[in-house]
Each structure stands twice: as structure tokens, then as C-alpha cells.
Design an enzyme around this catalytic site. Structure first.
Site, mmCIF file in Angstrom:
data_model
loop_
_atom_site.group_PDB
_atom_site.id
_atom_site.type_symbol
_atom_site.label_atom_id
_atom_site.label_comp_id
_atom_site.label_asym_id
_atom_site.label_seq_id
_atom_site.Cartn_x
_atom_site.Cartn_y
_atom_site.Cartn_z
ATOM 1 N N HIS A 253 0.695 -0.869 0.223
ATOM 2 C CA HIS A 253 -0.095 0.219 0.106
ATOM 3 C C HIS A 253 0.911 1.252 -0.590
ATOM 4 O O HIS A 253 -0.021 2.521 -0.183
ATOM 5 C CB HIS A 253 -0.706 -0.293 1.276
ATOM 6 N N ASP B 117 -2.787 2.212 -4.280
ATOM 7 C CA ASP B 117 -3.757 2.807 -3.680
ATOM 8 C C ASP B 117 -4.665 1.910 -4.275
ATOM 9 O O ASP B 117 -5.005 0.882 -4.877
ATOM 10 C CB ASP B 117 -3.861 3.855 -4.291
#
Length: 522
Positions: free
Chosen positions: A493, A497
Site C-alpha cells: 500500500h 493505492d
């Protein structure tokens, strides 16, 4: 002048290795390019060749120690030292699995000196061994490099070879004995003749042959080995005969696991006792539990895999998103063209070719999933080197299909087949296991319905495939049975995204449910 032996470069993401074993001891002669030490990484085992000819002068690190790339392993003295030989003595072999031999003056007969056979060193963490099968008895003739007996450690079984040709004069151990490293096993009279043959020539009675084991009287194979020491000990404690246990080891040897299986079968087959006075249930004691436990040391490869997977969890902001794909179109296409495909390309049409091409298609659209972090920079890979996770007996390895985006499905299938076979045979090279930009893991071959795969650092994405399961699906307002597969994308992450991760997985799903998109690049 000494030549240094150092840890070579082992690949793009490999920074350290563990010393597996040394093939030579200090003082041994060495040829240039001869394998001298074995290194183990989390990906592969490699042999380091000698950089020069000479004599091994120094061993700087022991077996089992972990070293970094470029670290000093040892040193080789110049070639002059290797050319010096002892005129009156044949050097004993010291290769892995050979015994340590020392010549000693003794009351030899018509032959020569007595040669002592000792328990060899089997690695830094191994201090003792069990005596397994004994191939020779006192008075037997032996040839150089002929097996005398077998030793068993917690890591492996190894045969102890005779260093010379002669006659076995003393045998100081028996099957089942526990011996320490360096302990004396036997003495061989070099150059002597078989004593039993000499006695027959003189008309004397030879020593009686030992009685055949009860197993052989019952019709067991002549080649059957005696039970392993740990198995023999457990059989004695539990009152089991060798004829009651089916051996699964080499040449039918009974192992500890075979004894445990036999005990379990005997427990299931035991008739219920007549109902007399009710018996109070007794919980097994810790000592009894220990007899049913087995402690096995992790291999170095498994230890490294565990450490690297844990590091991936700690260093990345890992998250997993899921979707499902209807495999009807791919399965129909495969069924329609599989025979023609195999006839033309010489390889079967599987699912991995479709998934690899679908992943490459999605990576071009979502490049963040094909990137990695380097300090404060993000490195975007403008190529698709797809790692394919393969389970082997030693652990999980990930060979890489390079430039998969430039290949056709047939080329991908051929390369995956080649790499998979090499992985199972332990023949993968370092070059075939480095440089991957994205990984595919197929847990479906083992029956997994859903999982959350762990990233293969430093990559930022891994796709988990799963079992194809028929499920009722609502299609056009009607319930229909469809072959469905759950897909899982684990991603970092920090780079990717949530929107990008979901979009990537949707693109893979769309391509697989409509394979014509691959042809039209849609």
C-alpha cells in the site's frame, strides 16, 4: 602467497548466504575451478569453485554460519604446496561422506599396517551418529572405497568407506550403537588376504557364519536393512517385532515413522475389552506424549524462507483485495483447442499461460503494481518478469519467466514447464530466480479456495490463484451453475493505492472472462 576465497555475488536481491558444507579440509590439495564450498540461500544452493590451484590454508567460517556477499570464506596457498606428496603413504580421502583414516603400527600379519577407521565429522551441529547396517564382518576382505558400514545422523545416512584394500581385523561397534564424532569404528590390515580363505586352504574350519535374522527366516528380502536405531529403540519399548512393521526407507529399512504408523494401526485393530468394572480415564503423562512426538530441525532453506517472509510482512504495508472470475470462457477455449495446441506447440494448454498474459495486460495499465521502492525512490519496471511460485520438497522457490509480455501463450507454457521441472529437480540457476517484477502463486493445485499470499520482496504485488469451484451465479436474472475462481491480490500500500489494486484485479478478471481482449489488446 595466499589466494582469498570470498562469497560471490548471488543475485540482485540476495545479500547473504549460509555455509552448507566444505568439500575440503585444511591441508587438502585443490585444483583450480574445483568445487570447494557449498552456499545456501533462500532461493538456491550454489557451489563456489576454487579461484586457484594449491592447498587449502585456512577455513574462516564454519558450516552453518551465515555470511554476507563479499565475506572472506578461506584462503588457498600457492600451487607449490599442493605438489608435495608423502612418498611412503597414500593420503586418505576426506570428501564429504568419507571416513577419517589414520595408519598405525600394529601386529599385522602377512599384510601391512593397521589402518584405523573413525567416525567422520558430519557438520558443525552433528556430534553423534547411530550405527546402521554393517556390511562386513571381522576377517572379510575389503577393497579401497568399498562400504564397510552405515552411520545415521539426524540429517542423513552415510556409508563409511574403506581407505585401503586389505582385511577387516577389528570391528568395535554393532548395529544400534551411538557413537561420537572421532570415535574408532574399525581397523583394517592393509594388503592382507582374506583370513577365511587362508584357513580353508590349510584345512582349518572357518568361523561360523552368524545366524540369519528371524526376518529372513520368515521370507524377508535379502536386501532388507535392519531398522534405524530410533525405530529399533521404539520397537523394543512397545514390544513390536520387525515382521509387524512395513519399512518405507531405503531397501525396506524400518524408520521411526513406520513404527508409529504400525502402533496406530494396532491400536485401531485392537478388539474392545469385555465390559467389566468401569475404568477411570487417565490423561497421558508428558513422558508418554514425548514418545509420540518427533522433533525435526528446520533446513537452512526453510529457516531463510521463514525469515524473509516475516521481513516482507514487517517492511511492507501489505493489504489484500479479492475478486472472482468466471472461468467458463477460458475452459471452453482450452477444451476446443487443447489437442490442436499440443500437436502444434508440443506442450499442453494450461491455465497459467492465460493468467500470465492477463497479468501482463493489467501491469501495462497499472504500472505501480509492477514497481518497487528503493529508499525514497520508486522504480517503475517497463518490462514484465513474472515469477511463478513452485512448491518443492525443500520448500517454495520462484523461478522467473522473463519478458513474459513479449511472449505468446505457447512460449509462456513452455517456459513455465521447463522452469517447474528444473525447480523440482533442484537444477535452477541463480539467473533463473532473480529479477522478477511480479509473482503468481497457484494454491488451487493443492485445493485452496481462498488465501492471502505474502509479497515476494521487493516486489509490490502478488496474485493468488485458487481452486475452480462450481457455484450458483445469477446471470441475466437467472441462476446458473458456473466454474468460479477466487482471485487475491496482495499489494504494498506504500506504492499501490486501493483504487489501483482493485482496477488491476478487475482487468485480470475481464481478460479471463473474455480472452479475445488479449488478441485485440483491449
Amino acid at each position: 602467497m595466499a589466494t582469498e576465497i570470498r562469497v560471490p555475488t548471488l543475485g540482485e536481491s540476495v545479500t547473504e548466504a549460509t555455509i552448507g558444507r566444505w568439500f575440503k579440509n585444511v591441508g587438502d590439495a585443490i585444483k583450480a575451478d574445483e568445487p570447494i564450498v557449498e552456499l545456501e540461500t533462500d532461493k538456491v544452493t550454489v557451489e563456489v569453485p576454487a579461484p586457484a590451484a594449491g592447498t587449502l590454508e585456512e577455513v574462516a567460517v564454519k558450516e552453518g554460519e551465515t555470511v554476507e556477499v563479499g565475506a572472506l570464506l578461506g584462503a588457498i596457498a600457492d600451487g607449490k604446496a599442493a605438489s608435495v606428496e608423502k612418498p611412503a603413504e597414500k593420503p586418505a580421502k576426506k570428501e564429504q561422506g568419507q571416513m577419517k583414516a589414520e595408519k598405525a603400527e600394529g601386529p599385522a600379519g602377512a599384510g601391512g599396517k593397521l589402518v584405523e577407521v573413525h567416525v567422520p565429522s558430519a557438520g558443525e551441529s552433528v556430534t553423534e551418529a547411530g550405527v546402521g547396517e554393517i556390511y562386513k564382518k571381522v576377517g572379510d576382505a575389503v577393497k579401497a572405497d568399498e562400504a564397510i558400514l552405515e552411520l545415521e545422523t539426524d540429517k542423513a545416512a552415510q556409508e563409511i568407506m574403506s581407505p585401503v584394500t586389505g582385511v577387516l581385523r577389528d570391528l568395535l561397534v554393532k548395529t544400534g550403537d551411538e557413537v561420537q564424532v572421532g570415535a574408532l569404528l574399525a581397523r583394517i590390515e592393509e594388503g592382507a588376504a582374506d583370513t577365511s580363505a587362508v584357513k580353508r586352504d590349510r584345512g582349518e574350519a572357518a568361523a561360523p557364519e552368524p545366524a540369519a535374522p528371524a526376518e529372513k527366516e520368515a521370507g524377508a528380502k535379502e536386501t532388507a536393512r535392519p531398522p534405524a536405531p530410533s525405530a529399533a529403540k521404539l520397537m523394543k519399548e512397545q514390544g513390536l517385532k520387525a515382521s509387524e512393521v512395513a519399512g518405507t526407507g531405503k531397501d525396506g529399512q524400518v524408520l521411526k515413522g513406520d513404527v508409529l504408523e504400525a502402533l496406530e494401526q494396532r491400536s485401531r485393530a485392537a478388539p474392545s475389552e469385555p465390559a467389566e468394572a468401569p475404568k477411570v480415564a487417565r490423561a497421558p503423562s508428558p513422558a508418554e506424549d514425548e514418545t509420540r512426538e518427533e522433533r525435526v530441525k528446520m533446513t537452512r532453506l526453510r529457516q531463510t524462507i521463514a525469515r524473509r517472509l516475516k521481513e516482507a510482512q514487517q517492511n511492507a504495508a501489505m493489504l489484500t483485495t479479492f475478486n472472482e472470475v468466471d472461468m467458463t470462457a477460458v475452459m471452453d477455449l482450452r477444451k476446443k483447442y487443447k489437442d490442436l495446441f499440443e500437436k502444434k506447440h508440443g506442450v499442453k494448454l494450461g491455465f497459467m499461460g492465460f493468467f500470465t498474459k492477463a497479468v501482463c495486460h493489467a501491469l501495462h495499465e497499472i504500472p505501480a503494481v509492477n514497481a518497487e521502492i528503493d529508499g525514497t525512490d520508486i522504480i517503475y519496471k517497463n518490462f514484465c518478469h513474472i515469477g511463478v511460485a513452485v512448491g518443492t520438497e525443500r520448500g517454495l522457490v520462484v523461478p522467473v519467466v522473463r519478458d513474459a509480455d513479449r511472449m505468446g501463450i505457447a512460449e509462456v507454457e513452455k517456459e513455465i514447464g521447463r522452469l517447474g521441472a528444473a525447480a523440482r529437480d533442484g537444477k535452477l540457476s541463480m539467473a533463473e530466480m532473480q529479477g522478477g517484477t511480479f509473482t503468481i502463486s497457484n494454491g488451487g493445485v493443492y485445493g485452496s479456495l481462498m488465501s492471502t499470499p505474502i509479497l515476494n520482496a521487493p516486489q509490490s504485488g502478488i496474485l493468488g490463484m485458487h481452486k475452480i469451484q462450481e457455484r450458483p451465479m445469477v446471470i441475466g436474472g437467472e441462476i446458473k451453475i458456473r466454474p468460479m475462481m477466487y482471485l487475491a491480490l496482495s499489494y504494498d500500500h506504500r506504492i499501490v493505492d486501493g483504487k489501483e489494486a482493485v482496477t488491476f484485479l478487475v482487468r485480470v478478471k475481464e481478460v479471463l472472462e473474455d480472452p479475445e481482449r488479449l488478441v485485440l489488446d483491449l
